[in-house]
Scaffold this active site. Sequence first.
Site, mmCIF file in Angstrom:
data_model
loop_
_atom_site.group_PDB
_atom_site.id
_atom_site.type_symbol
_atom_site.label_atom_id
_atom_site.label_comp_id
_atom_site.label_asym_id
_atom_site.label_seq_id
_atom_site.Cartn_x
_atom_site.Cartn_y
_atom_site.Cartn_z
ATOM 1 N N ASP A 49 0.822 -1.205 0.000
ATOM 2 C CA ASP A 49 0.000 0.000 0.000
ATOM 3 C C ASP A 49 0.861 1.262 0.000
ATOM 4 O OD1 ASP A 49 -2.281 -1.650 0.224
ATOM 5 O OD2 ASP A 49 -2.098 -1.703 2.398
ATOM 6 N N GLU A 197 -11.289 0.524 -3.680
ATOM 7 C CA GLU A 197 -10.612 1.069 -2.492
ATOM 8 C C GLU A 197 -9.453 1.949 -2.926
ATOM 9 O OE1 GLU A 197 -9.689 -2.657 -0.590
ATOM 10 O OE2 GLU A 197 -8.161 -3.173 -2.046
HETATM 11 C C1 6LW Z 1 -5.724 -1.932 1.792
HETATM 12 C C2 6LW Z 1 -6.358 -1.907 0.508
HETATM 13 C C3 6LW Z 1 -5.583 -2.972 -0.132
HETATM 14 O O1 6LW Z 1 -6.217 -1.160 2.818
HETATM 15 O O2 6LW Z 1 -5.476 -3.941 0.743
HETATM 16 O O3 6LW Z 1 -4.372 -3.827 -1.861
HETATM 17 C C4 6LW Z 1 -5.851 -3.405 1.994
HETATM 18 N N1 6LW Z 1 -5.060 -2.911 -1.275
HETATM 19 O O4 6LW Z 1 -6.348 -0.755 -0.215
HETATM 20 C C5 6LW Z 1 -4.902 -3.883 3.001
HETATM 21 O O5 6LW Z 1 -3.595 -3.618 2.577
#
Ligand code: 6LW
Length: 531
Positions: A49, A197
């Site tokens: 991240d 996300e």
């Molecule tokens: C993070 C999300 C993600 O918060 O995995 O790969 C989650 N992306 O954006 C945990 O790292």
Amino acid sequence: MKNLFTFIALLAIIPAFSQQKNPNPWVMAPDTSIEVTYKNPVIPGFYPDPSVCRVDDDYYLVNSTFEYFPGVPVFHSKDLINWKQIGHCIEREGQINGEINIFAPTIRHHEGTFYMITTNVTHGGNFFVTAKDPAGPWSDAIWVDMPEIDPDLFFDEDGKAYVITSKFELAEIDIETGKLVSERHKIWNSTGGRYPEAPHIYKKDGFYYLMAAEGGTEEAHMVTIARSHNIWGPYIDNPANPIATHVNHAGMGKPIQGIGHADIIQAHDDSWWMVLHGYRSVTGYPPHHILGRETCLVPVSWPQGGWPVVNGNGSVNVEMRHQTLPLVPVKEKSGRTDFDFPKPGLDWNYIQPPQQDNFLFDAKEGHLIITGSELQIGEKGNPSFIGRRLTDIQFSATTRLLFDPKKANEEAGMTLVNNGSHFDIMIQKENEKRLLIVKLQFGQTIYRSTPVELSPGYVDLKIEGNGPEFIFSYAQKGNDFKTIEKADARFISTQTVGWFTGVCVGLYATGNGQRSETTAVYDWFEYKGIE
Ligand code: 6LW
């Protein structure tokens, strides 16, 4: 006559078309006649991240850390390729609400202050900390009442500050207090991928760009982007989405998989770059990884008024052949420690904020002395464990341990840990004998190797990884190492044990239900990555 010329011209063109490879940019292979300029991952090991910011020609990068403490490492670089850790954003228990469980962070710099915003999942939610010096100290937490994870902080040119999270609800905040000064508005619905996300907002050429991750953090991971002339929307999707992914046929053979969760930065020479994470597998099909999600870097071309194009075709290669900023290498860290310092180095981590009296860094003697608490590794809480990330598919980790347990419950050794599952090479006492055992614990399943009786004195413990398996060996009195067990790396891979971390190798002690009376003395520890 004219028709004849047209016919001849067509005849000349048709073979050229038929020889042309599939023009789909996704299948473009790197041109191997160009020299390799750098390699991915640029930060190997469980450093997921990534988020990056720039101050003049200095770059700062942070990662998520989940249950490990201190949390959120801060790296510095002059060239986006060579990174050196300079601190942690979360290093005091007072900055978090009890337990630590840190998901994806964003780092930004605004008018002389650094901001790092993240989520302590189930322990307070979203908050940011600030610092004048990114090496620290960072402030106490300023909590932000926003739902879900992956907060982004965006400073607009008019001085207003906004937060957006994985729910894609945007709110203006008071940057001093963290209080919302507007309603929350959902400004985007993602492009329809699972687990939308990781939003980040950028402003360029009069557009607000909203970049996100979709697909989940496994093979289907991708980076998508939309834009609007108004920060509140409506946002129009890039017709060329996703702008980075390995979910497709072209990406499936790449050594780095699961690419996504990106941040974009414009360098001091005006070039554009993307940091994002991906993982390297240690198995064939289906992929399993032990190193976690690692930070990678790829060039971006972002024409005026146009959409960003990532590394030509949205892919991440290990061997990158793109012009870089002038390289400024950082000094290679030694993997050896003789414990002649009064506190752990920046690459060492506890599980949860530690019970400090279980760890004594005796710099004078050059010893790390660990007292086993009642907790075992994998139990909720802060076991007597301290470790570092595996950063190489092939590695060796060796330590010298002085430990003569008085009671059967006392145990100490070296361990590989991932989300509570652990592979240990350890010493225990049974029927007045001091025994060396390899214990493999995945979930409720525990395997114990045939015990080896030790002679008095120190024991050197070694764990080696060769990709698909781990090899556990020991030596006493300077003799050669003897292998006592091997284990399939898949059983401690992130795909098997779940969660978002990679494997850490560490030193530990436990009293298995009661505090140990005997301490475990570690004389040195050495980690070596093997190319
Ligand atoms: C993070 C999300 C993600 O918060 O995995 O790969 C989650 N992306 O954006 C945990 O790292």
